[in-house]
Design a protein around this motif. Structure first.
Motif, PDB file in Angstrom:
ATOM      1  N   VAL A  71       3.143   3.425   7.867  1.00 18.01           N
ATOM      2  CA  VAL A  71       1.845   3.874   8.382  1.00 18.01           C
ATOM      3  C   VAL A  71       0.968   4.504   7.307  1.00 18.01           C
ATOM      4  O   VAL A  71      -0.209   4.763   7.545  1.00 18.01           O
ATOM      5  N   GLU A  72       1.515   4.792   6.120  1.00 17.11           N
ATOM      6  CA  GLU A  72       0.743   5.441   5.054  1.00 17.11           C
ATOM      7  C   GLU A  72      -0.374   4.517   4.570  1.00 17.11           C
ATOM      8  O   GLU A  72      -0.150   3.349   4.224  1.00 17.11           O
ATOM      9  N   THR A  73      -1.607   5.022   4.566  1.00 13.94           N
ATOM     10  CA  THR A  73      -2.752   4.218   4.137  1.00 13.94           C
ATOM     11  C   THR A  73      -3.090   4.394   2.661  1.00 13.94           C
ATOM     12  O   THR A  73      -3.811   3.588   2.090  1.00 13.94           O
ATOM     13  N   ASP A  74      -2.571   5.438   2.048  1.00 14.67           N
ATOM     14  CA  ASP A  74      -2.828   5.702   0.632  1.00 14.67           C
ATOM     15  C   ASP A  74      -1.673   5.156  -0.203  1.00 14.67           C
ATOM     16  O   ASP A  74      -0.565   5.683  -0.172  1.00 14.67           O
ATOM     17  N   ASP A  75      -1.943   4.078  -0.940  1.00  8.91           N
ATOM     18  CA  ASP A  75      -0.880   3.481  -1.753  1.00  8.91           C
ATOM     19  C   ASP A  75      -0.361   4.443  -2.803  1.00  8.91           C
ATOM     20  O   ASP A  75       0.779   4.315  -3.262  1.00  8.91           O
ATOM     21  N   GLY A  76      -1.147   5.413  -3.186  1.00 10.02           N
ATOM     22  CA  GLY A  76      -0.721   6.367  -4.205  1.00 10.02           C
ATOM     23  C   GLY A  76       0.415   7.260  -3.734  1.00 10.02           C
ATOM     24  O   GLY A  76       1.116   7.864  -4.552  1.00 10.02           O
ATOM     25  N   GLN A  77       0.610   7.356  -2.429  1.00 14.66           N
ATOM     26  CA  GLN A  77       1.671   8.195  -1.887  1.00 14.66           C
ATOM     27  C   GLN A  77       3.015   7.468  -1.815  1.00 14.66           C
ATOM     28  O   GLN A  77       4.050   8.100  -1.603  1.00 14.66           O
ATOM     29  N   LEU A  78       3.001   6.149  -1.991  1.00 11.51           N
ATOM     30  CA  LEU A  78       4.232   5.375  -1.829  1.00 11.51           C
ATOM     31  C   LEU A  78       5.319   5.764  -2.826  1.00 11.51           C
ATOM     32  O   LEU A  78       6.491   5.887  -2.444  1.00 11.51           O
ATOM     33  N   PRO A  79       5.014   5.971  -4.128  1.00  9.70           N
ATOM     34  CA  PRO A  79       6.079   6.378  -5.063  1.00  9.70           C
ATOM     35  C   PRO A  79       6.720   7.713  -4.675  1.00  9.70           C
ATOM     36  O   PRO A  79       7.931   7.879  -4.813  1.00  9.70           O
ATOM     37  N   GLU A  80       5.911   8.641  -4.178  1.00  7.41           N
ATOM     38  CA  GLU A  80       6.450   9.934  -3.786  1.00  7.41           C
ATOM     39  C   GLU A  80       7.374   9.788  -2.569  1.00  7.41           C
ATOM     40  O   GLU A  80       8.432  10.423  -2.492  1.00  7.41           O
TER      41      GLU A  80
END
Length: 322
Positions: A75-84
């Motif tokens: 559900v995360e829309t910010d790809d920048g949060q995926l590595p975290e």
């Protein structure tokens, strides 16, 4: 002659006293040895399943966090949060592996099957998460949802069922150890009563007092505490923990069981909270996906209308801005 007779009588009395004292001492020594053996056995029987329950709770908590992270990845829309998110997932997987490794020496008999399910499903879940990450990175959202719902969730549910089964098996072991301890405590108690009765002519009252106060009483009290704890009463007070003998070791082992029971109760409450939170997140994600699907349908309908108008020769037709 009277002096000689008195001396012989005194010698006989002394011999009888010595024999009584020796018999009493022998029976008391046997009871103490039995109590020591029981303390060691009970400590082992209680510590292993209690430790196993604690480790299973750690695996359950880590697996629940991993499943929650997988939902957040979809559900995360910010790809920048995926590595975290992936970093946090890997940390929880490492915690689960460490708990399973520490649990392995405790696994035997009927515990082998659920332990194997937990171990295998953890590795399967980690592999599926890598596939989910790859799908998410290229925005295959529907594939992500399919992987999560149809493949990862059943693996998670199987692992959760195995953890529940393992906990119930270990709880049964703890209950059985309480029953065995109760039987042993009764045997020790009656041996000590017999020793006190045999030496009642000289040391009976003192022997009974010491046996009940110092050994039998604490053992019976501890057995009652174990039965209450096994029945789910985690408010039960465990006495004798400050003692430096085998009874103190038993009391501390029972205290560990009580503390791990409290920790397991806390972990289960946390699991319920996280599942509720996960359900809320899934509902939000489904609402967002429904809105996105409606928007896409509107765009497709508008483009189809425009193409139809152009094919009819209406070269002045413009697509709506919305």
């Amino acid at each position: 002659m009277s002096v000689i007779s008195n001396l012989r009588l005194s010698a006989k009395v002394m011999l009888i006293v010595v024999m009584l004292l020796s018999l009493t001492a022998g029976m008391t020594a046997f009871a103490v040895i039995k109590a020591n053996q029981m303390a060691a056995a009970t400590t082992h029987l209680v510590e292993d399943p209690v430790k196993g329950n604690s480790l299973a709770a750690r695996v359950d908590s880590a697996f629940t966090h991993m499943h929650q992270i997988a939902y957040e990845t979809v559900v995360e829309t910010d790809d920048g949060q995926l590595p975290e998110l992936q970093k946090e997932f890997d940390a929880q997987a490492a915690l689960a592996r460490a708990a399973l490794k520490e649990m392995k020496p405790l696994i035997e008999g009927e515990h082998v099957a659920p332990y194997k399910v937990m171990t295998d499903n953890l590795e399967t879940y980690v592999t599926l998460n890598k596939e989910l990450q790859e799908q998410r990175m290229i925005h295959l959202l529907f594939d992500c949802e399919s992987t999560l719902q149809d493949r990862m969730t059943p693996v998670f549910d199987q692992a959760a069922a195995a953890i529940t089964l393992l906990n119930s098996q270990q709880q049964k072991d703890i209950d059985q150890s309480a029953v065995d301890a109760a039987k042993d405590s009764q045997a020790v108690f009656w041996w000590l009563i017999g020793a006190g009765g045999t030496g009642a002519l000289l040391l009976g009252a003192l022997s009974i007092y010491i046996s009940r106060k110092e050994i039998a009483g604490p053992i019976v009290g501890m057995t009652q505490a174990m039965e209450k704890l096994a029945g789910g009463d985690l408010t039960t007070h465990v006495s004798g923990k400050e003692r430096r003998d085998e009874i103190g070791a038993m009391a501390r082992a029972v205290q560990v069981f009580k503390e791990n029971g409290l920790a397991l109760t806390t972990a289960e409450a946390e699991k319920v909270r996280m599942e509720a939170q996960g359900a809320e997140e899934r509902q939000r994600a489904e609402a967002e996906r429904a809105a996105l699907a409606e928007e896409q349908a509107h765009v497709v309908e508008s483009v189809a209308e425009g193409l139809s108008r152009l094919s009819d020769g209406d070269l002045l037709y413009r697509l709506p801005d919305d």
